[in-house]
Design an enzyme around this catalytic site. Structure first.
Site, PDB file in Angstrom:
ATOM      1  N   LYS A 113      99.743   5.365  75.294  1.00 42.05           N
ATOM      2  CA  LYS A 113     100.342   5.561  73.954  1.00 42.05           C
ATOM      3  C   LYS A 113     100.452   7.087  73.629  1.00 42.05           C
ATOM      4  CE  LYS A 113      99.066   1.361  71.947  1.00 42.05           C
ATOM      5  NZ  LYS A 113      98.349   0.589  73.100  1.00 42.05           N
TER       6      LYS A 113
HETATM    7  C1  LIG Z   1      98.720  -0.565  73.538  1.00 41.81           C
HETATM    8  C2  LIG Z   1      98.112  -1.012  74.737  1.00 41.81           C
HETATM    9  C3  LIG Z   1      98.800  -1.953  75.621  1.00 41.81           C
HETATM   10  C4  LIG Z   1      99.951  -2.960  75.192  1.00 41.81           C
HETATM   11  O1  LIG Z   1     100.950  -2.089  75.239  1.00 41.81           O
HETATM   12  P1  LIG Z   1     102.508  -2.814  74.547  1.00 41.81           P
HETATM   13  O2  LIG Z   1     103.258  -1.365  74.395  1.00 41.81           O
HETATM   14  O3  LIG Z   1     101.938  -3.046  72.939  1.00 41.81           O
HETATM   15  O4  LIG Z   1     102.658  -4.004  74.893  1.00 41.81           O
HETATM   16  C5  LIG Z   1      98.319  -2.218  76.925  1.00 41.81           C
HETATM   17  N1  LIG Z   1      97.138  -1.384  77.347  1.00 41.81           N
HETATM   18  C6  LIG Z   1      96.734  -0.403  76.573  1.00 41.81           C
HETATM   19  C7  LIG Z   1      95.314   0.313  76.981  1.00 41.81           C
HETATM   20  C8  LIG Z   1      97.017  -0.198  75.482  1.00 41.81           C
HETATM   21  O5  LIG Z   1      96.509   0.807  74.620  1.00 41.81           O
END
Ligand SMILES: *Cc1c(COP(=O)(O)O)cnc(C)c1O
Length: 468
Positions: A113
């Site tokens: 993220k």
């Molecule tokens: C947010 C997250 C996901 C999921 O990603 P999306 O974009 O919501 O599909 C998967 N793995 C981790 C570690 C995350 O922080």
């Protein structure tokens, strides 16, 4: 390039007008009026670019109302070796010939993220300064999103962050990461309840239109178009890293929750990146896997959402999914509106047997899911066979990715977090704790700054009023 809503109920608006907002006024999601097509010649030129150069080339095709010199400087300041650990930004690791892990988790909070939110922090600061405005970001987190948002916004002019988290319910590492921030514009509020209540408080405060306007309350939620846009870049980067020529195709395996990450892969493919398959992996919360297998999209209640060992994928509805369905139904907002009327009434929709569902293969999507046992087995296997530690989310992606692997097509599995964030599961799988990156040694011993509060909307409002 203007942005339009998936529900067709508001006029197209320039990129910058949709930057700070969440949902479109008609309840839909913003996305570009068309995906810019990348010619074979351009793709060839992009192959040799560094991460920030590539990010600039891609983003300038969407953010057309930001002067190019400004955009270049924003991107250059965001994607640095200091922030992301190496000049590659998203290094690729080969596990064996044809099987790769794309490292997306080397930013400040050790989850993918950061790649989008670090850019958003700089974009927000830039846009607010240009408009002479300020913003108070109010959010709720059960872990990854909140810390990524705080690390992106810390020290930014004109921005304050008020982040609600469930008191005593995050991992020690996650708590230390968020609560040890000392920046005066970051406020951690631990609510004496569950995550759902944190989210309900955010909704209640945002629902008070007068308070929202007076205190310039905003969010950084997963439906923000610019987050998705920033994520398109690493699909291109990953593709170039594992191929020699643009005649080759690559498949990506993506651990999925809110459908943000894989939706960026979909956009990259629509732009012309030679992607063969987009392999969607869920955990036990398999609403999305169910859709791609059967055509039924049936969001679940919070009560029916499992608490799993890949917690960042514990979702009951996938907030970005509407963007893909918009493309799937030929960008007809009336169809999207009809489908989401059912969803918003607490129901489901079923595309089985429709021409829409028959088009799924054209978009390259396949899917699968995994269980706690699968996760442990995959973590063990990747350690045993390749000497690499992976986190439980990445394990979900690799497990499903391998089920769809094809000879001659490189498989790139997206690493969405580092193992250190999920120590307990690694301990269970490997019988020892994961390696801790140097910068995070002793983080649990740093002083923490957090305000503990009852689950009370008025108390949260009073806190914002006193500090905004
Ligand atoms: C947010 C997250 C996901 C999921 O990603 P999306 O974009 O919501 O599909 C998967 N793995 C981790 C570690 C995350 O922080």
């Amino acid at each position: 390039m203007e942005n339009i809503s998936t529900r067709g109920g508001c006029a197209a608006r320039p990129f910058s007008d949709t930057l700070l907002g969440g949902l479109a006024p008609d309840g839909g999601l913003f996305l570009p009026e068309a995906y810019p097509r990348v010619s074979a010649e351009t793709l060839e030129q992009w192959r040799g670019l560094t991460y920030p150069e590539l990010a600039f080339e891609i983003i300038r095709r969407f953010a057309t109302d930001i002067p190019e010199a400004d955009l270049r400087s924003l991107v250059d300041r965001t994607y640095t070796a200091e922030v992301f650990g190496s000049a590659d930004i998203t290094p690729v690791r080969e596990l064996e010939p044809g099987l790769h892990v794309l490292g997306l988790s080397n930013g400040p909070t050790l989850a993918f993220k950061d790649l989008a939110l670090q850019l958003l922090g700089n974009l927000f600061q830039y846009a607010l300064a240009r408009a002479g405005e300020e913003l108070n970001i109010l959010g709720a987190t059960s872990g990854d999103t909140g810390s990524a948002a705080e690390y992106a916004m810390r020290g930014k002019q004109g921005i304050r962050v008020f982040m609600l988290s469930p008191h005593g319910r995050m991992s020690a590492f996650q708590r230390a990461q968020m609560y040890s921030l000392e920046d005066p514009n970051i406020f951690n509020i631990a609510i004496e309840s569950m995550f759902d209540d944190c989210q309900n408080i955010v909704k209640a405060v945002s629902g008070d239109a007068d308070f929202k306007r007076r205190h310039r309350i905003g969010t950084v939620n997963s439906i923000n178009w610019s987050r998705l846009m920033a994520q398109v870049v690493y699909y291109f980067k990953g593709y170039f890293a594992v191929t020699r020529s643009n005649r080759e195709q690559v498949s990506f395996a993506v651990p999925s929750g809110n459908f943000g990450n894989i939706c960026a892969g979909h956009v990259a493919r629509m732009m012309g990146l030679p992607v063969r398959r987009l392999i969607l992996a869920t955990n036990e919360n398999d609403v999305l896997d169910e859709f791609f297998r059967t055509g039924v999209y049936a969001p679940r209640s919070t009560q029916r959402t499992h608490a799993t060992s890949s917690p960042s994928m514990d979702i009951s509805r996938a907030s970005n999914f509407e963007r893909f369905v918009f493309d799937l139904v030929g960008r007809d907002p009336a169809v999207v509106k009809g489908l989401w009327a059912k969803v918003e009434a607490g129901g489901a929709f079923d595309l089985a047997g429709t021409p829409h569902f028959a088009r799924i293969p054209e978009f390259g999507f396949v899917s699968g899911s995994s269980t706690h046992a699968d996760r442990l087995a995959t973590i063990r296997r990747v350690w045993r066979d390749h000497g690499v530690e992976i986190d439980p989310h990445t394990a979900d992606g690799i497990k499903v990715g391998l089920e769809f692997r094809e000879p001659g097509v490189p498989l790139v599995c997206l690493e969405t977090a580092l193992p250190i964030k999920f120590e307990e599961t690694i301990l269970e799988a490997l019988g020892r704790k994961p390696a801790c990156p140097e910068a995070f040694r002793g983080i649990a011993d740093r002083p923490q700054r957090v305000t503990v509060m009852a689950a009370d909307v008025e108390k949260v409002k009073a806190f914002i009023e006193a500090h905004a």
